[in-house]
Design a protein around this motif. Structure first.
Motif, PDB file in Angstrom:
ATOM      1  N   PRO B  43       0.846  -1.193   0.000  1.00  0.00           N
ATOM      2  CA  PRO B  43       0.000   0.000   0.000  1.00  0.00           C
ATOM      3  C   PRO B  43       0.884   1.247   0.000  1.00  0.00           C
ATOM      4  O   PRO B  43       1.858   1.322   0.749  1.00  0.00           O
ATOM      5  CB  PRO B  43      -0.778  -0.116   1.316  1.00  0.00           C
ATOM      6  N   THR B  44       0.547   2.196  -0.845  1.00  0.00           N
ATOM      7  CA  THR B  44       1.312   3.446  -0.879  1.00  0.00           C
ATOM      8  C   THR B  44       0.443   4.565  -0.330  1.00  0.00           C
ATOM      9  O   THR B  44      -0.756   4.646  -0.615  1.00  0.00           O
ATOM     10  CB  THR B  44       1.771   3.792  -2.299  1.00  0.00           C
ATOM     11  N   PHE B  45       1.058   5.423   0.440  1.00  0.00           N
ATOM     12  CA  PHE B  45       0.352   6.482   1.144  1.00  0.00           C
ATOM     13  C   PHE B  45      -0.160   7.545   0.184  1.00  0.00           C
ATOM     14  O   PHE B  45       0.552   7.977  -0.719  1.00  0.00           O
ATOM     15  CB  PHE B  45       1.305   7.100   2.169  1.00  0.00           C
ATOM     16  N   LEU B  46      -1.412   7.954   0.393  1.00  0.00           N
ATOM     17  CA  LEU B  46      -1.997   9.032  -0.404  1.00  0.00           C
ATOM     18  C   LEU B  46      -2.178  10.292   0.440  1.00  0.00           C
ATOM     19  O   LEU B  46      -1.597  11.324   0.154  1.00  0.00           O
ATOM     20  CB  LEU B  46      -3.352   8.598  -0.980  1.00  0.00           C
ATOM     21  N   PHE B  47      -3.035  10.195   1.463  1.00  0.00           N
ATOM     22  CA  PHE B  47      -3.373  11.370   2.257  1.00  0.00           C
ATOM     23  C   PHE B  47      -3.488  11.009   3.729  1.00  0.00           C
ATOM     24  O   PHE B  47      -3.864   9.903   4.077  1.00  0.00           O
ATOM     25  CB  PHE B  47      -4.736  11.959   1.842  1.00  0.00           C
ATOM     26  N   MET B  48      -3.202  12.000   4.569  1.00  0.00           N
ATOM     27  CA  MET B  48      -3.512  11.925   5.985  1.00  0.00           C
ATOM     28  C   MET B  48      -4.357  13.138   6.340  1.00  0.00           C
ATOM     29  O   MET B  48      -3.987  14.275   6.029  1.00  0.00           O
ATOM     30  CB  MET B  48      -2.242  11.911   6.832  1.00  0.00           C
ATOM     31  N   LEU B  49      -5.487  12.911   6.967  1.00  0.00           N
ATOM     32  CA  LEU B  49      -6.412  13.972   7.342  1.00  0.00           C
ATOM     33  C   LEU B  49      -6.523  14.018   8.853  1.00  0.00           C
ATOM     34  O   LEU B  49      -6.675  12.986   9.501  1.00  0.00           O
ATOM     35  CB  LEU B  49      -7.789  13.707   6.722  1.00  0.00           C
ATOM     36  N   THR B  50      -6.444  15.203   9.399  1.00  0.00           N
ATOM     37  CA  THR B  50      -6.542  15.373  10.845  1.00  0.00           C
ATOM     38  C   THR B  50      -7.497  16.516  11.158  1.00  0.00           C
ATOM     39  O   THR B  50      -8.031  17.154  10.251  1.00  0.00           O
ATOM     40  CB  THR B  50      -5.169  15.706  11.447  1.00  0.00           C
TER      41      THR B  50
END
Lengths: 115, 112
Positions: B43-50
């Motif tokens: 899995p490759t990282f797309l977005f992190m939402l906080t």
């Protein structure tokens, strides 16, 4: 830059045989390390995580075990494999003691088939 | 126990279409929600939402976090065959050594 390596890429083992999967991280120190299993049609299930050498936390009771003999080395083992151990095993790392959020990064995985 | 539900389970669209993938979650002490793209292997990282970053965009991909509704969407515009993959959503609690809980993923197939 940081890289994560997993091997082997694929493995076919008979029921009852032992298992050893290895994961190493380069370019960072004292990372958090994780082992996940992904069964067909299912999400990633966290199996073990480690915040330091010799420190292992198990998330799911099973016949698997994990060890962290060195800072950037994480090993997944079993003494006797079961058919239900088949799946795709992924190792991941993230920075520890981070300030601000950073994601986990995954290795290419090991596809394990038990016959 | 933390929980993530993704929908739809699978989606087939034609190249050029726009798609919206959904993720709903239950987590104690929410810290972040992450989107990953999984083709054949890692899995490759797309977005992190906080809480401090509820909308992210990168090229044709964008994602929004709705903390009130405990959900997130991933939008892909002008889809291409290279967008074909499993898209995974995960949530991270505030206390727990950054352990992630993943959904089962949405399998997206783009037809040329």
């Amino acid at each position: 830059s940081q890289t994560i390596h997993q091997w082997p890429a694929t493995l076919v083992q008979p029921v009852g045989s032992p298992l050893s999967l290895e994961c190493t991280v380069e370019g960072t120190s004292n990372p958090n390390l994780y082992w996940y299993r992904q069964a067909a049609g299912r999400g990633l299930q966290l199996l073990f995580y480690s915040v330091g050498i010799g420190q292992i936390s198990s998330e799911v009771p099973q016949n698997l075990s994990a060890s962290r003999p060195q800072d950037r080395q994480f090993i997944l083992s079993s003494k006797k494999l079961l058919l239900s151990d088949s799946g795709f095993y992924l190792c991941a790392w993230s920075p520890q003691g981070k300030y601000g959020n950073q994601p986990q990064h995954f290795g290419d995985g090991t596809r394990l088939s038990i016959l | 126990e933390d929980k993530v539900v993704q929908s739809p389970l699978s989606l087939v669209v034609h190249e050029g279409d726009t798609v919206t993938l959904n993720c709903s979650y239950e987590v104690t002490n929410f810290r972040s929600l992450l989107w990953y793209k999984q083709e054949k292997k890692a899995p490759t990282f797309l977005f992190m939402l906080t809480s401090s970053g509820i909308e992210k965009k990168s090229g044709r991909l964008s994602s929004i976090l709705d903390k009130k509704e405990l959900s997130s969407i991933l939008n892909i515009t002008a889809t291409q065959t290279g967008d074909s993959a499993i898209y995974l959503c995960a949530v991270e609690p505030r206390f727990g050594n950054e352990k992630l809980t993943f959904g089962t993923g949405t399998r997206l197939t783009i037809i040329p």
